[in-house]
Design an enzyme around this catalytic site. Structure first.
Site, PDB file in Angstrom:
ATOM      1  N   PRO A 302     -31.233  17.571  26.261  1.00  0.00           N
ATOM      2  CA  PRO A 302     -30.128  17.984  25.387  1.00  0.00           C
ATOM      3  C   PRO A 302     -30.636  18.050  23.950  1.00  0.00           C
ATOM      4  O   PRO A 302     -31.084  17.047  23.392  1.00  0.00           O
ATOM      5  CB  PRO A 302     -29.090  16.863  25.575  1.00  0.00           C
ATOM      6  CG  PRO A 302     -29.841  15.699  26.135  1.00  0.00           C
ATOM      7  CD  PRO A 302     -31.034  16.243  26.853  1.00  0.00           C
ATOM      8  N   THR A 304     -29.944  19.028  20.007  1.00  0.00           N
ATOM      9  CA  THR A 304     -28.930  19.316  18.997  1.00  0.00           C
ATOM     10  C   THR A 304     -29.257  20.615  18.273  1.00  0.00           C
ATOM     11  O   THR A 304     -30.395  20.856  17.895  1.00  0.00           O
ATOM     12  CB  THR A 304     -28.849  18.159  17.979  1.00  0.00           C
ATOM     13  OG1 THR A 304     -28.623  16.941  18.687  1.00  0.00           O
ATOM     14  CG2 THR A 304     -27.738  18.377  16.983  1.00  0.00           C
ATOM     15  N   CYS A 387     -30.593   8.256  20.193  1.00  0.00           N
ATOM     16  CA  CYS A 387     -30.514   9.050  18.965  1.00  0.00           C
ATOM     17  C   CYS A 387     -30.965   8.219  17.760  1.00  0.00           C
ATOM     18  O   CYS A 387     -30.430   7.139  17.507  1.00  0.00           O
ATOM     19  CB  CYS A 387     -29.090   9.551  18.739  1.00  0.00           C
ATOM     20  SG  CYS A 387     -28.927  10.587  17.275  1.00  0.00           S
ATOM     21  N   ALA A 511     -38.466  18.642  25.786  1.00  0.00           N
ATOM     22  CA  ALA A 511     -37.620  18.891  24.619  1.00  0.00           C
ATOM     23  C   ALA A 511     -38.282  19.898  23.684  1.00  0.00           C
ATOM     24  O   ALA A 511     -38.096  21.099  23.814  1.00  0.00           O
ATOM     25  CB  ALA A 511     -37.325  17.575  23.907  1.00  0.00           C
TER      26      ALA A 511
END
Length: 641
Positions: A302, A304, A387, A511
């Protein structure tokens, strides 16, 4: 992982500095010559002197007149303000980026009542938008291309005359043309799921949504806290009596501890209030929940901003097995914020899809999980406890959860209680660089009921300045067994992926590697280094823009939003070095690319780290930028020093 660290036996090209990728000497150049070459080609293109070999033929379809000269903010690398006194580039994010309102580039819009046809305008004479179609068409910016992707795919473009490709579906009498055959073929098909329903949004805003399961679980937490407080008070009083009256207090203390253990076991059971219902009898046990086979899958992290739905579609096409939505704040979801719910949207091609939520309190996270469970179609829910951003960490979320194990446990147990799908967790090695705590948490998380763990091999303090610790990931994967553990960090080639799989992890999460080269999933599955051409890379960008226009809209507002996300992605894509140019294959993620000339003009343009050159690429696909256009990338690429 050793695969991405430069070893003493590696051969580096002559003149290659430490931390710089080794490129064949015939392609190397200087910064001045590199930009001089790109500027000369730009000037030639204005004068019509660029040859057909410089730019692939596909760009001819979207060519448009060159806009007036515009002032662009410089890339952080060339902006003096973005450098420290010692000459090193600053790190982190551009936090003072200019915020552009949605109407900035399209102040004169066509009224929605005209677009939808035969609809009465709610505002009547007070409406500030165009109602006269002829007047609007006279003021509308020029069309970008001759073909509309939405019309060609679905048979009808919902943006009608406001579409920037309106020529493709506008009749001579200025009516929106519909391809009935295509529309009928797609009838009843839901392409994008998990959109926020207006009725649900209103109920969330009025706080009238019922969270029955969450209430049941939260009652057990409050009762547990109350009983433990009472036990602590009683325990202190008993201890005082035993010490004064009973010399053999040790035996009584042992029996008391046994009773306390039994009572704690009883507290761990979920308590219900009132008569026994069918829901109590048929409640799902952990083994009866939806099962997902995570083993040996390629997981797109995931991401951002850049991990949006169009980008995930691109990665799915190249072989990503698991996709996950961008991190969503649980409080914003509970408030019914449209922008936050957009992060949960799922395309029909995403066959194994999850959503990631962030929060720091058991009550909000449990309610958010129940909300997602009842109103969306997902295969798993992921807790972001990795995070590193200050805004999240200082509130106790993200990495902060790793140091608040009691709250973390309550969140995991609560979300597990209300979910019918597996619950996964993403963590880092720890908060501090030399104090890893993941190996202590993983055995506990197994007891809490986690279905899968993803471990990023860096601490919060490290960010991306050092290599991921794959030896530590290997240790943790053994502790996690039989629960699958995915490793994450520094994977940019199939060789990196193969070495990562040798550590014993159940799968790998990718990522930054996917942002730099989304075809990495194909490379891993086919076990090869793909020397992809600049034309093929432009086709990938064209697919992304088409998906973006479908997702955000083909009017001016949607087109500029697509351009913005394309430019954000190009700030990562420019780090890719073509395989055919490398002295040593594969490219390593911690090595910055030097200035080099590509095998054609487009390959050189794609290698530029200047924001103005990224804008040129976007203009090949989405036409000229508006006169008041402004863009500054979000990330300063602090992986490169």
């Amino acid at each position: 992982m050793e695969a991405v660290a430069e070893g003493p036996g590696d051969k580096v090209a002559d003149g290659a500095a430490k931390g710089t990728a080794s490129i064949k000497s015939k392609f190397l150049t200087t910064k001045e010559k590199f930009h001089e070459f790109l500027d000369s080609k730009t000037q030639d293109s204005k004068e019509g002197k660029v040859s057909d070999n410089d730019v692939p033929n596909e760009t001819a379809e979207t060519s448009a007149e060159e806009p007036e000269a515009k002032k662009l903010k410089l890339d952080p690398e060339e902006n003096n303000k973005s450098r420290k006194p010692d000459g090193k580039r600053v790190r982190g994010q551009n936090k003072s980026r200019p915020h552009m309102k949605p109407t900035t580039y399209d102040d004169k819009q066509l009224c929605l009542s005209v677009i939808q046809e035969n609809k009465k305008c709610f505002y009547g004479e007070k409406c500030k938008f165009f109602h006269d179609v002829a007047e609007y068409m006279a003021n509308k910016p020029a069309d970008v291309g001759e073909r509309c992707y939405i019309y060609d795919t679905f048979g009808k473009c919902q943006y009608s005359l406001s579409c920037r490709f309106a020529k493709a579906h506008t009749s001579p009498d200025l009516k929106n043309v519909v391809n009935e055959e295509l529309v009928k073929a797609r009838e009843g098909r839901t392409v994008v799921k998990n959109s926020l329903d207006k009725d649900l949004q209103n109920r969330l805003r009025k706080r009238s949504v019922s969270f029955k399961k969450s209430a049941e679980y939260l009652k057990t937490i409050s009762k547990d806290n109350k009983e433990k407080t009472e036990q602590q008070g009683n325990g202190e009083a008993c201890a005082a009596e035993i010490s004064t009256e009973n010399p053999e207090g040790e035996e009584l203390h042992a029996s008391g501890a046994a009773e306390t253990q039994v009572s704690e076991e009883k507290q761990n059971l979920v308590k219900t209030v009132g008569p026994l219902t069918d829901a109590d009898i048929v409640r799902l046990r952990p083994c009866e929940k939806k099962q997902v086979d995570f083993k040996d899958k390629l997981y797109l992290a995931p991401l951002t901003t850049c991990g949006n739905l169009p980008f995930r579609r691109v990665c799915k096409r190249f072989g990503a097995d698991i996709t996950c939505g961008e991190m969503a704040m649980c409080t914003n979801l509970l408030q019914g914020q449209q922008s936050e719910w957009a992060l949960l949207k799922r395309h029909e091609t995403e066959d194994l899809f999850g959503v990631q939520v962030e929060g720091c309190f058991p009550d909000t996270m449990t309610r958010c999980a129940e909300l997602i469970n009842n109103n969306t179609e997902v295969d798993f829910v992921d807790i972001n406890s990795g995070c590193p951003i200050d805004l999240v960490y200082k509130k106790g979320g993200g990495c902060g959860l790793m140091t608040r194990s009691r709250k973390f446990e309550q969140i995991v147990r609560g979300m597990n209680y209300v979910l019918d799908v597996p619950l996964t967790v993403k963590i880092r090695t720890g908060v501090q660089e030399k104090c890893s705590i993941a190996h202590k948490l993983i055995p506990e998380m197994k007891k809490w009921g986690v279905s899968m763990i993803t471990l990023h091999g860096r601490s919060r303090e490290q960010r991306y300045t050092k290599l991921a610790d794959w030896d530590y990931i290997n240790t943790c994967s053994k502790l996690a067994s039989p629960i699958p553990l995915f490793g994450n960090g520094d994977i940019l080639s199939y060789e990196d992926a193969m070495k990562a799989r040798e550590t014993g992890v159940s799968g790998i999460m990718i990522a930054r590697g996917a942002l730099i080269k989304p075809w990495i999933f194909t490379e891993i599955k086919e076990r090869r280094d793909w020397d992809i051409s600049s034309g093929e890379r432009l086709d990938i960008l064209r697919d992304f823009t088409n998906y973006g226009l479908e997702h955000w809209g083909s009017d001016t507002r949607g087109l500029e939003k697509t351009r913005n996300f394309l430019l954000e992605w190009l700030s990562f894509l420019c780090r890719y070095i073509p395989v055919g140019l490398l002295e040593r294959v594969p490219q390593r993620i911690n090595e910055r690319p030097p200035y080099y000339m590509g095998r054609d003009y487009l390959e050189s343009l794609m290698a530029s780290q200047h924001v103005g050159d990224w804008v040129k690429i976007s203009e090949m696909l989405l036409g000229p930028v508006p006169k008041n256009f402004n863009f500054l990338p979000k990330h300063k690429a602090n992986a490169y020093k």
